[in-house]
Structure formats: C-alpha cells, structure tokens
Design a protein around this motif. Structure first.
Motif, PDB file in Angstrom:
ATOM      1  N   SER A  56       0.824  -1.216   0.000  1.00  0.00           N
ATOM      2  CA  SER A  56       0.000   0.000   0.000  1.00  0.00           C
ATOM      3  C   SER A  56       0.855   1.262   0.000  1.00  0.00           C
ATOM      4  O   SER A  56       0.494   2.257  -0.633  1.00  0.00           O
ATOM      5  CB  SER A  56      -0.935   0.018   1.212  1.00  0.00           C
ATOM      6  N   LEU A  57       1.985   1.235   0.703  1.00  0.00           N
ATOM      7  CA  LEU A  57       2.879   2.389   0.721  1.00  0.00           C
ATOM      8  C   LEU A  57       3.454   2.629  -0.673  1.00  0.00           C
ATOM      9  O   LEU A  57       3.495   3.776  -1.144  1.00  0.00           O
ATOM     10  CB  LEU A  57       4.005   2.197   1.734  1.00  0.00           C
ATOM     11  N   ASP A  58       3.863   1.569  -1.360  1.00  0.00           N
ATOM     12  CA  ASP A  58       4.377   1.725  -2.725  1.00  0.00           C
ATOM     13  C   ASP A  58       3.280   2.273  -3.637  1.00  0.00           C
ATOM     14  O   ASP A  58       3.539   3.177  -4.443  1.00  0.00           O
ATOM     15  CB  ASP A  58       4.896   0.389  -3.257  1.00  0.00           C
ATOM     16  N   GLU A  59       2.079   1.751  -3.504  1.00  0.00           N
ATOM     17  CA  GLU A  59       0.971   2.221  -4.332  1.00  0.00           C
ATOM     18  C   GLU A  59       0.654   3.690  -4.046  1.00  0.00           C
ATOM     19  O   GLU A  59       0.403   4.472  -4.964  1.00  0.00           O
ATOM     20  CB  GLU A  59      -0.253   1.336  -4.080  1.00  0.00           C
ATOM     21  N   TYR A  60       0.695   4.072  -2.782  1.00  0.00           N
ATOM     22  CA  TYR A  60       0.509   5.480  -2.405  1.00  0.00           C
ATOM     23  C   TYR A  60       1.580   6.340  -3.075  1.00  0.00           C
ATOM     24  O   TYR A  60       1.276   7.385  -3.666  1.00  0.00           O
ATOM     25  CB  TYR A  60       0.561   5.631  -0.878  1.00  0.00           C
ATOM     26  N   THR A  63       1.067   6.796  -6.767  1.00  0.00           N
ATOM     27  CA  THR A  63      -0.106   7.641  -7.008  1.00  0.00           C
ATOM     28  C   THR A  63       0.253   9.108  -6.805  1.00  0.00           C
ATOM     29  O   THR A  63      -0.115   9.968  -7.619  1.00  0.00           O
ATOM     30  CB  THR A  63      -1.276   7.231  -6.084  1.00  0.00           C
ATOM     31  N   VAL A  64       0.989   9.395  -5.733  1.00  0.00           N
ATOM     32  CA  VAL A  64       1.457  10.769  -5.496  1.00  0.00           C
ATOM     33  C   VAL A  64       2.344  11.231  -6.645  1.00  0.00           C
ATOM     34  O   VAL A  64       2.204  12.360  -7.140  1.00  0.00           O
ATOM     35  CB  VAL A  64       2.206  10.872  -4.142  1.00  0.00           C
ATOM     36  N   GLU A  65       3.233  10.368  -7.091  1.00  0.00           N
ATOM     37  CA  GLU A  65       4.138  10.704  -8.193  1.00  0.00           C
ATOM     38  C   GLU A  65       3.349  11.073  -9.454  1.00  0.00           C
ATOM     39  O   GLU A  65       3.613  12.102 -10.089  1.00  0.00           O
ATOM     40  CB  GLU A  65       5.057   9.511  -8.456  1.00  0.00           C
ATOM     41  N   ALA A  66       2.370  10.240  -9.816  1.00  0.00           N
ATOM     42  CA  ALA A  66       1.559  10.513 -11.008  1.00  0.00           C
ATOM     43  C   ALA A  66       0.721  11.770 -10.827  1.00  0.00           C
ATOM     44  O   ALA A  66       0.583  12.581 -11.752  1.00  0.00           O
ATOM     45  CB  ALA A  66       0.658   9.314 -11.318  1.00  0.00           C
ATOM     46  N   HIS A  75       7.233   3.345 -11.938  1.00  0.00           N
ATOM     47  CA  HIS A  75       6.915   1.947 -12.239  1.00  0.00           C
ATOM     48  C   HIS A  75       5.402   1.779 -12.188  1.00  0.00           C
ATOM     49  O   HIS A  75       4.708   2.544 -11.531  1.00  0.00           O
ATOM     50  CB  HIS A  75       7.639   0.981 -11.296  1.00  0.00           C
ATOM     51  N   PRO A  76       4.898   0.775 -12.902  1.00  0.00           N
ATOM     52  CA  PRO A  76       3.449   0.588 -12.948  1.00  0.00           C
ATOM     53  C   PRO A  76       2.895   0.055 -11.626  1.00  0.00           C
ATOM     54  O   PRO A  76       3.649  -0.446 -10.786  1.00  0.00           O
ATOM     55  CB  PRO A  76       3.239  -0.425 -14.069  1.00  0.00           C
TER      56      PRO A  76
END
Length: 193
Positions: A56-60, A63-66, A75-76
């Motif tokens: 979840s931290l990586d996904e967060y 998402t912030v980066e995008a 990375h996807p």
C-alpha cells in the motif's frame, strides 16, 4: 477552450480535491497500520499487515508521483498477491455478542483485522469515486489499476477473519437460496424493434 500550459496543470479542480481526500485516506490507513502493528498477537495477521503495508505504501507513492507530475510514475501499479486460500467456512456458530470496548487493553486481533478490512473498503470506494471523475488519464489509470488491489487486500482480511471465526458467513435455507439464485435470467441479444 483553455489549454493547460504543462502536464502538472492538466487536472480539474474537482479532481484535485477528490485526490486530496483519497490520498489523505490512504495516509490514514497507513498510519493506522503502524499504530496497530505493535498490538497484533497472531504472527499470521502480522505477516498480512506487513505485506499489505509495504504494498500500500508503494501504491501510495506512485499515485502521489503521477498526481504531482501528471505523467507515468516510475513503475506501474503492481498486483497484490495474497497468501491465504480462498476457502470460506459457511454457517453461524454461537459466539459472544459484540460490544464497544471499555478499555484500550481490550484491543485484539479480531478488532485489528476488522479495522484494516474497513480501511481497505473505504479506500476502494474513495479511489473508485475519484477515478470516475479524474480528467488526467494517467492518474485515472493509476487509481483504476489500484482498486483491484484494495479488493484483494480486503478479501484476504475477510478470509483471515472467517478462518478465525471473527467473521461468520450465514447462508439462506435451500429453498430461499434457490429462489434468489433463479430470480434473474439472461437478457436478449436483440433489442426490441
């Protein structure tokens, strides 16, 4: 029609506000995991919490980066892989009635897994609502790609809860089940003239 001057500005106002809510909810859930971690007793639940937190931290972060750049993240979005099997136990067993805590020392694995499950359900709903009205195609895709992961993590926690009889799954009697299962039929392929 006004054209945005750069990639960072290709967000609508509603999108930015919705993203603030979605990202804040993600932070809240990650913070809850950190706070609850020291109270977990079951090594299996601790493993679930740690794996889900890391994912979840990586996904967060992506998402912030995008969101900040308006461009593809570094990375996807990954695909969360749970460890539990998909077997639910059906039926109700007698158990103690649920009631609010009177002291923080009552915090247990049942409550912790329930809080984490509730967090994933909230995040999945928030990301879905935000993605439906996101104008930036990259951010919309990152959100949309992350929703199945929220579902998978919530499902893993519900399996964990069911395995430990924290979440019991009732079933209808055979006749009621059949009536409901047979209450829908496929639609016709041809529209009516």
């Amino acid at each position: 029609m006004h054209q945005a001057p750069n990639a960072m500005m290709n967000h609508g106002g509603h999108e930015v506000i919705s993203m603030r809510e979605t990202l804040s909810a993600s932070i809240g859930m990650l913070n809850h995991a950190i706070i609850l971690r020291e109270h977990v007793q079951d090594p299996e639940l601790l493993d679930i919490l740690d794996r889900q937190y890391k994912f979840s931290l990586d996904e967060y972060n992506i998402t912030v980066e995008a969101f900040r750049s308006g461009l593809d993240p570094s990375h996807p979005t990954g695909s969360y892989q749970m460890k539990l099997n998909h077997n639910f136990t059906y039926g109700l067993q007698p158990s103690q009635p649920k009631k609010p805590m009177t002291n923080a020392s009552e915090l247990n694995d049942e409550m912790i897994s329930g809080y984490l499950l509730g967090g994933h359900k909230t995040i999945a709903s928030g990301k879905t609502m935000t993605a439906l009205e996101t104008t930036n195609p990259v951010v919309r895709r990152v959100l949309a790609d992350s929703i199945p992961n929220c579902i998978e993590m919530a499902y893993e926690l519900s399996l964990y809860q069911n395995k430990h009889q924290y979440y019991q799954v009732e079933q209808l009697n055979g006749q009621d089940m059949q009536t409901l299962l047979n209450s829908f039929a496929p639609g016709q392929n041809q529209p009516m003239q």
